[in-house]
Design a protein around this motif. Structure first.
Motif, PDB file in Angstrom:
ATOM      1  N   PHE A   1       0.822  -1.211   0.000  1.00  0.00           N
ATOM      2  CA  PHE A   1       0.000   0.000   0.000  1.00  0.00           C
ATOM      3  C   PHE A   1       0.861   1.268   0.000  1.00  0.00           C
ATOM      4  O   PHE A   1       0.580   2.217  -0.730  1.00  0.00           O
ATOM      5  N   SER A   2       1.906   1.284   0.838  1.00  0.00           N
ATOM      6  CA  SER A   2       2.698   2.514   0.989  1.00  0.00           C
ATOM      7  C   SER A   2       3.694   2.729  -0.142  1.00  0.00           C
ATOM      8  O   SER A   2       4.107   3.855  -0.399  1.00  0.00           O
ATOM      9  N   ASN A   3       4.055   1.662  -0.840  1.00  0.00           N
ATOM     10  CA  ASN A   3       5.004   1.787  -1.947  1.00  0.00           C
ATOM     11  C   ASN A   3       4.298   1.837  -3.305  1.00  0.00           C
ATOM     12  O   ASN A   3       4.118   2.896  -3.882  1.00  0.00           O
ATOM     13  N   SER A   4       3.886   0.690  -3.793  1.00  0.00           N
ATOM     14  CA  SER A   4       3.365   0.605  -5.161  1.00  0.00           C
ATOM     15  C   SER A   4       2.073   1.388  -5.361  1.00  0.00           C
ATOM     16  O   SER A   4       1.920   2.113  -6.350  1.00  0.00           O
ATOM     17  N   PHE A   5       1.129   1.241  -4.443  1.00  0.00           N
ATOM     18  CA  PHE A   5      -0.127   1.970  -4.623  1.00  0.00           C
ATOM     19  C   PHE A   5       0.076   3.473  -4.475  1.00  0.00           C
ATOM     20  O   PHE A   5      -0.553   4.264  -5.185  1.00  0.00           O
ATOM     21  N   ALA A   6       0.957   3.867  -3.589  1.00  0.00           N
ATOM     22  CA  ALA A   6       1.242   5.298  -3.444  1.00  0.00           C
ATOM     23  C   ALA A   6       1.852   5.851  -4.728  1.00  0.00           C
ATOM     24  O   ALA A   6       1.514   6.964  -5.159  1.00  0.00           O
ATOM     25  N   ARG A   7       2.757   5.084  -5.361  1.00  0.00           N
ATOM     26  CA  ARG A   7       3.365   5.532  -6.611  1.00  0.00           C
ATOM     27  C   ARG A   7       2.328   5.653  -7.729  1.00  0.00           C
ATOM     28  O   ARG A   7       2.490   6.448  -8.648  1.00  0.00           O
ATOM     29  N   GLN A   8       1.259   4.857  -7.635  1.00  0.00           N
ATOM     30  CA  GLN A   8       0.193   4.911  -8.635  1.00  0.00           C
ATOM     31  C   GLN A   8      -0.827   6.007  -8.326  1.00  0.00           C
ATOM     32  O   GLN A   8      -1.806   6.160  -9.065  1.00  0.00           O
ATOM     33  N   GLY A   9      -0.585   6.760  -7.252  1.00  0.00           N
ATOM     34  CA  GLY A   9      -1.498   7.844  -6.915  1.00  0.00           C
ATOM     35  C   GLY A   9      -2.717   7.420  -6.143  1.00  0.00           C
ATOM     36  O   GLY A   9      -3.734   8.131  -6.114  1.00  0.00           O
ATOM     37  N   VAL A  10      -2.646   6.261  -5.486  1.00  0.00           N
ATOM     38  CA  VAL A  10      -3.756   5.767  -4.667  1.00  0.00           C
ATOM     39  C   VAL A  10      -3.356   5.853  -3.201  1.00  0.00           C
ATOM     40  O   VAL A  10      -2.326   5.306  -2.798  1.00  0.00           O
ATOM     41  N   GLU A  11      -4.149   6.536  -2.405  1.00  0.00           N
ATOM     42  CA  GLU A  11      -3.869   6.686  -0.982  1.00  0.00           C
ATOM     43  C   GLU A  11      -4.602   5.619  -0.181  1.00  0.00           C
ATOM     44  O   GLU A  11      -5.822   5.479  -0.298  1.00  0.00           O
ATOM     45  N   VAL A  12      -3.877   4.870   0.611  1.00  0.00           N
ATOM     46  CA  VAL A  12      -4.479   3.904   1.532  1.00  0.00           C
ATOM     47  C   VAL A  12      -4.335   4.465   2.940  1.00  0.00           C
ATOM     48  O   VAL A  12      -3.221   4.609   3.444  1.00  0.00           O
ATOM     49  N   GLU A  13      -5.456   4.780   3.554  1.00  0.00           N
ATOM     50  CA  GLU A  13      -5.467   5.379   4.889  1.00  0.00           C
ATOM     51  C   GLU A  13      -5.715   4.298   5.934  1.00  0.00           C
ATOM     52  O   GLU A  13      -6.717   3.583   5.882  1.00  0.00           O
ATOM     53  N   LEU A  14      -4.785   4.176   6.875  1.00  0.00           N
ATOM     54  CA  LEU A  14      -4.872   3.148   7.912  1.00  0.00           C
ATOM     55  C   LEU A  14      -5.529   3.702   9.168  1.00  0.00           C
ATOM     56  O   LEU A  14      -5.144   4.761   9.671  1.00  0.00           O
ATOM     57  N   ILE A  15      -6.514   2.969   9.668  1.00  0.00           N
ATOM     58  CA  ILE A  15      -7.271   3.377  10.856  1.00  0.00           C
ATOM     59  C   ILE A  15      -7.390   2.172  11.781  1.00  0.00           C
ATOM     60  O   ILE A  15      -7.546   1.036  11.317  1.00  0.00           O
ATOM     61  N   SER A  16      -7.336   2.401  13.075  1.00  0.00           N
ATOM     62  CA  SER A  16      -7.518   1.312  14.028  1.00  0.00           C
ATOM     63  C   SER A  16      -8.887   0.657  13.810  1.00  0.00           C
ATOM     64  O   SER A  16      -9.903   1.334  13.691  1.00  0.00           O
ATOM     65  N   ALA A  17      -8.895  -0.678  13.763  1.00  0.00           N
ATOM     66  CA  ALA A  17     -10.147  -1.397  13.542  1.00  0.00           C
ATOM     67  C   ALA A  17     -11.186  -1.080  14.606  1.00  0.00           C
ATOM     68  O   ALA A  17     -12.395  -1.128  14.340  1.00  0.00           O
ATOM     69  N   ASP A  18     -10.724  -0.751  15.793  1.00  0.00           N
ATOM     70  CA  ASP A  18     -11.648  -0.473  16.895  1.00  0.00           C
ATOM     71  C   ASP A  18     -11.890   1.018  17.104  1.00  0.00           C
ATOM     72  O   ASP A  18     -12.483   1.420  18.111  1.00  0.00           O
ATOM     73  N   ALA A  19     -11.460   1.854  16.168  1.00  0.00           N
ATOM     74  CA  ALA A  19     -11.750   3.291  16.266  1.00  0.00           C
ATOM     75  C   ALA A  19     -13.263   3.502  16.236  1.00  0.00           C
ATOM     76  O   ALA A  19     -13.993   2.736  15.591  1.00  0.00           O
TER      77      ALA A  19
END
Length: 444
Positions: A119-137
């Motif tokens: 997510f942080s490497n390849s998808f970021a280079r493709q212009g896709v943001e993956v936002e990580l959130i605590s499952a229990d938020a």
């Protein structure tokens, strides 16, 4: 054969396959071929546009692979699936079928490090943001994170290596309220212990290299479509699936109905990127699936026995296994994993990195390697390997301490496994004492 006709134990042996029409072979043959002969001009055209049944090319249509995908889809309660060259390829193919540059994906933050890196490497280079959130938020945290460009919510049933079981039904509700699918990596649980579609998941992914195969001989992955997500109601969010092309071709929803996503995955994403699993690997995977329930019962029993023993060992500071009554995920595991909490046992050695070094180096029966789901028990120090590219602060933020050890518990005798662990723990204790004596001498 369908899910309603037979029990899981029967379907893992029979679902999705049939007798070979040419010779009556009981096992599905290995179709070791790149392509398939067309009967006619019209037959070739029909195979390519999806109006005629039959294989077009082994990149997506190999019959061996298709049979295995049907069986896995049946076991998960989906309408169909696609085998891929690895679990990572399954994740990449799924999300690449949903996103374009500038899009946004939500994910739980306690994910396998390889997935986070994707997510942080390849998808970021493709212009896709993956936002990580605590499952229990809280729900409002998740809802505030949703954007018009959010295309999926990604999670794991049992995140590796922390084993903090997620609330699938809650996450499904959040995703569906936002208008996008819930994608679940179910590798660690397997469909024997949990079927995410029954809890609201829309797409299920596996690294078939792990427990589904069981023997550690092949790499592979699978994407399974539930067929339940309403793509037509989200045409603005998913025009590639729900809107007709600018050439006048009807949308995938119009042409394939509830198979719309799976059809797009196979005929566009997989065809373009080619993450094909060799037919020989699919054949070997099929042999593993046939004994899945038997193996998982033993994996779970061994894992629980070792976790309970480790929990009371002086050299162990903490054990993360949701089958333990003391574990923070125990109550949730009772709901989502009533037949067992999987076969990954993660624990922290009180003596830190040097204790971990001595522990790993002293193992004799247990294999020192990275992998999961093998019939053999495997051990790895995650901080120096899987998480080795991170800073110390980053590792700690993920719950990875200098003494963290991950076990993939196999099918050996618990007595023999415990004897190997006891010897390694004794070595860890000696290393800790030596390190303490040196530190004391330096302080003096």
């Amino acid at each position: 054969m369908t899910s309603s006709e037979f029990d899981f134990d029967t379907r893992q042996i029979h679902a999705g396959t049939k007798l070979d029409s040419d010779f009556g072979a009981r096992l599905s043959p290995v179709y070791q071929t790149a392509g398939f002969v067309f009967d006619s001009f019209d037959d070739g055209e029909g195979r390519f546009n999806g109006t005629v049944e039959g294989q077009a090319y082994s990149r997506t249509d190999n019959p061996t692979n298709a049979a295995v995908a049907r069986r896995l889809a049946d076991l998960e309660g989906g309408i169909g699936g696609l085998l891929t060259s690895s679990g990572t390829a399954a994740i990449a193919a799924t999300l690449n079928s949903l996103v374009v540059a500038g899009d946004h994906v939500l994910a739980t933050d306690s994910l396998y490090e390889g997935t986070r890196t994707l997510f942080s490497n390849s998808f970021a280079r493709q212009g896709v943001e993956v936002e990580l959130i605590s499952a229990d938020a809280p729900d409002d945290v998740w809802k505030r994170a949703i954007r018009p460009t959010t295309k999926a919510l990604f999670t794991e049933t049992i995140p590796n290596p922390k084993n903090d079981v997620v609330d699938l039904e809650r996450l499904a509700g959040i995703a569906h309220a936002g208008g996008f699918p819930l994608v679940v990596d179910n590798t660690v649980a397997t469909p024997y212990l949990n079927r995410p579609i029954e809890h609201g998941a829309d797409i299920v992914i596996h690294s078939t290299s792990k427990w589904l195969s069981g023997h550690g001989a092949v790499i592979g992955g699978v994407v399974i479509d539930s067929g339940t997500f309403d793509w037509s109601s989200q045409s603005a969010r998913f025009p590639n699936i729900a809107v007709a092309s600018n050439r006048g071709v009807a949308s995938f929803v119009e042409r394939f109905g509830r198979f719309a996503f799976l059809s797009y995955l196979k005929s566009v994403t997989a065809l373009d990127y080619g993450p094909t699993l060799p037919a020989t690997s699919a054949f070997l995977l099929l042999q593993g699936i046939e004994t899945l329930s038997l193996r998982m019962d033993r994996h779970v029993a061994n894992s629980l026995a070792l976790a309970q023993w480790l929990e009371h060992h002086d050299e162990v500071a903490h054990v993360a296994y949701p089958g333990l009554v003391s574990d923070a995920s125990y109550a949730r595991a009772q709901k989502y994993l009533p037949q067992g909490a999987g076969a990954v046992v993660t624990f922290e050695l009180a003596g830190g990195r040097e204790a971990a070094r001595a522990f790993i180096d002293s193992l004799q029966l247990i294999s020192k390697m990275t992998h999961l789901g093998d019939v053999r028990t495997l051990a790895i120090h995650t901080g120096s390997t899987i998480h080795g590219h991170l800073t110390e602060d980053e590792r700690l933020s993920r719950g990875i301490t200098p003494g963290t050890i991950r076990l993939s518990v196999g099918l050996e005798s618990v007595r023999d496994l415990r004897a190997d662990l006891e010897r390694a723990l004794a070595a860890a204790a000696t290393a800790s004492a030596s390190a303490g004596a040196v530190a004391g001498a330096n302080a003096a």
